[in-house]
Design a protein around this motif. Structure first.
Motif, PDB file in Angstrom:
ATOM      1  N   SER A  19      45.083  51.071  37.815  1.00 41.97           N
ATOM      2  CA  SER A  19      45.736  51.677  38.969  1.00 41.97           C
ATOM      3  C   SER A  19      46.882  50.796  39.421  1.00 41.97           C
ATOM      4  CB  SER A  19      44.732  51.831  40.118  1.00 41.97           C
ATOM      5  OG  SER A  19      44.339  50.556  40.604  1.00 41.97           O
ATOM      6  N   THR A  33      41.296  64.050  32.837  1.00 39.54           N
ATOM      7  CA  THR A  33      42.585  63.339  32.816  1.00 39.54           C
ATOM      8  C   THR A  33      43.732  64.232  33.255  1.00 39.54           C
ATOM      9  OG1 THR A  33      42.836  63.857  30.452  1.00 39.54           O
ATOM     10  CG2 THR A  33      41.834  61.734  31.020  1.00 39.54           C
ATOM     11  N   LYS A  66      44.408  64.332  36.976  1.00 42.73           N
ATOM     12  CA  LYS A  66      45.072  63.179  37.593  1.00 42.73           C
ATOM     13  C   LYS A  66      46.583  63.351  37.708  1.00 42.73           C
ATOM     14  CE  LYS A  66      41.686  59.838  35.798  1.00 42.73           C
ATOM     15  NZ  LYS A  66      41.511  58.641  34.930  1.00 42.73           N
ATOM     16  N   ILE A  67      47.148  64.329  36.999  1.00 41.08           N
ATOM     17  CA  ILE A  67      48.600  64.513  36.987  1.00 41.08           C
ATOM     18  C   ILE A  67      49.076  64.963  38.371  1.00 41.08           C
ATOM     19  CG2 ILE A  67      50.512  65.801  35.959  1.00 41.08           C
ATOM     20  CD1 ILE A  67      48.843  66.071  33.423  1.00 41.08           C
ATOM     21  N   GLU A  84      53.245  59.586  34.145  1.00 39.46           N
ATOM     22  CA  GLU A  84      51.952  60.214  33.901  1.00 39.46           C
ATOM     23  C   GLU A  84      51.212  59.711  32.663  1.00 39.46           C
ATOM     24  OE1 GLU A  84      50.898  61.949  36.222  1.00 39.46           O
ATOM     25  OE2 GLU A  84      52.647  62.747  37.268  1.00 39.46           O
ATOM     26  N   THR A 138      50.011  56.976  31.729  1.00 42.46           N
ATOM     27  CA  THR A 138      48.874  56.062  31.915  1.00 42.46           C
ATOM     28  C   THR A 138      47.586  56.794  32.292  1.00 42.46           C
ATOM     29  OG1 THR A 138      49.506  55.711  34.229  1.00 42.46           O
ATOM     30  CG2 THR A 138      50.376  54.160  32.603  1.00 42.46           C
ATOM     31  N   ASN A 139      47.695  58.069  32.681  1.00 37.96           N
ATOM     32  CA  ASN A 139      46.487  58.822  33.039  1.00 37.96           C
ATOM     33  C   ASN A 139      45.602  59.117  31.827  1.00 37.96           C
ATOM     34  OD1 ASN A 139      47.083  59.106  35.824  1.00 37.96           O
ATOM     35  ND2 ASN A 139      48.527  60.755  35.361  1.00 37.96           N
TER      36      ASN A 139
END
Length: 513
Positions: free
Chosen positions: A287, A351, A354-355, A398, A400-401
């Motif tokens: 994070s 995942t 999370k976007i 994005e 890294t999600n």
């Protein structure tokens, strides 16, 4: 030349005090380089900057540093190391005050460039001065004070920004302006240090004043031996040095060592890691908050192992530290490349949720349940379903999600890399550079090498974000590992050991080679 141990012990405190005062230039260098990070939001709003304007306002310091690199060496040869350091301190004070009070963009940029000139001067002249005034047995440790202070300056800048950020919309002015306090202290303190004895003898033939300074440093016997060494070195030299002298055959080995070490110090990626540490850790799936916390740990690791280097450099020697450091840098970079190479990119319900961008989430909805073995494979498949602007947002915000990676291994690799750099290429480069050049060409030589070092640093930090985005972290760290591996062989083949040798002895060895 070997000075009596009893003499060294009796006069060590005075030499250390002088070196600590001069090394405050390193503190200001580190502080000035890092403090802008906390002011970015404030200056962007106040000066109504575009992204390009913001990038230049941060990066313009490098251009000032390059000018400082080119000017400081020759000017220090002509006017003396101490006098140029006083000017450098004044530039830091002016830059900090002016940038804090600036009301226009051009005015702000001008103030930043003035600070950059100070950075370019400080990073070169402080190690030269300390190298010329320190006894051989202490020289490596004392020159490394400058690198230690750079590291401390960076850390203090981050803490300073943290405590000043809540002062309101003008907090950025306080962040930038507070540097004027240590800069003014540095300016006044420099008037208490002596001039370089070597410069006094070589430039002014003022043996009387040089002897007085050397006696205070190491006693009568040390003073006489040192003066004899300086004069013996002068008798073997030509009257003056110029740029073309750097490329004469007799200086070939010296230039190979200097340019090579300056190149490898930056091309192996250290500033990319420092400037983009949060980005690297976010690439590893962390994070934003945790990535910044990990970046702080990186800074503390750098500080601790710089202290280790200072303790070891005059005990173990320059070349062993370089060989050990570059070896572990290579191992660490290979570990990072391995971790990213074994990562997978998984698109699933969790995942995709999370976007933050609705357009990207919609574009990727058909990819639910798919997994990719590399970032390049992922990009290749999803790029056709997005326009260029949306794909760029995906890569920046994005990606890294979706990564599944051994984040602990990445953290260990980066910490090992920073620790290895901090005991080797970080401090040892500047120690070697201050030792290997004959005094008659030292000023111009240090300027050329410093300019080249800054140019490589600028290139690496500019290219790194593109590398991460387009080549991927595996290839990026793989490239740095290969370059670090090359550094091992360079050090083994070309670098000589200078521990406990006088400057004149070092130069005689290199010219014979």
């Amino acid at each position: 030349m070997e000075e009596p141990d009893s003499v060294l012990k009796m006069n060590k405190s005075y030499t250390i005090l002088i070196s600590l005062i001069v090394a405050l230039g390193g503190f200001l260098l580190g502080f000035d380089s890092a403090v802008i990070s906390g002011a970015v939001k404030g200056i962007t709003i106040y000066f109504e900057m575009t992204e390009w304007m913001l990038g230049f306002s941060v990066g313009c310091v490098v251009f000032g540093a390059m000018a400082g690199n080119l000017l400081a060496g020759p000017m220090s040869d002509k006017f003396g190391r101490k006098n140029i350091l006083i000017i450098v301190a004044a530039l830091f004070t002016i830059s900090a005050t002016w940038s804090a009070l600036a009301t226009g963009y051009i005015e702000f940029i001008t103030a930043r460039i003035i600070g950059g000139i100070g950075i370019g001067g400080a990073i070169l002249i402080a190690p030269i001065y300390i190298g010329e005034i320190a006894p051989p047995k202490l020289r490596g440790s004392l020159v490394s004070f400058n690198q230690l202070n750079i590291v401390i300056g960076i850390s203090v800048a981050y803490f300073s920004n943290y405590f000043l950020v809540n002062l309101g919309e003008d907090s950025w002015r306080w962040m930038l302006g507070v540097e004027a306090i240590p800069a003014a202290i540095y300016f006044l303190a420099l008037f208490t240090v002596p001039k370089s004895p070597r410069w006094l003898i070589r430039k002014l033939n003022n043996v009387k004043l040089a002897r007085k300074i050397l006696v205070k440093i190491g006693g009568e016997e040390y003073a006489e031996l040192t003066i004899a060494e300086i004069q013996r070195g002068m008798s073997a030299e030509e009257e003056t040095g110029k740029l073309s002298d750097l490329f004469k055959y007799r200086n070939r080995t010296i230039m190979i060592i200097a340019i090579g070490i300056a190149f490898f110090q930056q091309i192996t990626g250290i500033n990319a890691v420092f400037y983009y540490a949060p980005t690297i850790f976010e690439q590893a799936g962390g994070s934003t908050d945790s990535s910044f916390l990990q970046a702080i740990v990186v800074g503390l690791t750098n500080l601790v192992f710089t202290l280790v280097a200072i303790w070891l450099i005059d005990r173990l020697g320059r070349k062993p530290l370089l060989l050990i450091g570059t070896t572990f840098m290579t191992i660490a970079l290979m570990m990072a490349a391995y971790a990213f190479n074994n990562a997978t990119y998984d698109l699933n319900e969790q995942t995709l949720a999370k976007i933050s961008n609705n357009e990207i989430r919609t574009a990727l909805s058909d990819f639910d349940g798919k997994s990719y073995q590399s970032q390049a494979d992922l990009f290749e498949e999803i790029e056709p379903v997005m326009d260029q602007a949306l794909f760029l947002k995906f890569k920046r915000n994005e990606i890294t999600n979706f990564i599944q990676i051994n984040a602990t291994l990445v953290l260990i690799a980066i910490l090992l890399y920073v620790a290895a750099f901090a005991i080797s290429l970080g401090p040892v480069m500047w120690t070697l550079i201050s030792e290997i050049f004959p005094s008659r060409i030292k000023g111009i030589a240090i300027s050329v090498v410093g300019f080249f070092n800054s140019l490589v640093s600028f290139s690496v930090t500019q290219v790194f974000p593109w590398e991460l985005s387009n080549l991927g972290p595996t290839a990026t760290f793989g490239i740095y590992a290969l370059l670090s591996f090359c550094a091992i062989f360079f050090v083994y083949k070309f670098v000589i050991e200078t521990k406990e040798k006088t400057l004149e002895e070092v130069q005689e060895i290199l010219i014979r080679k």
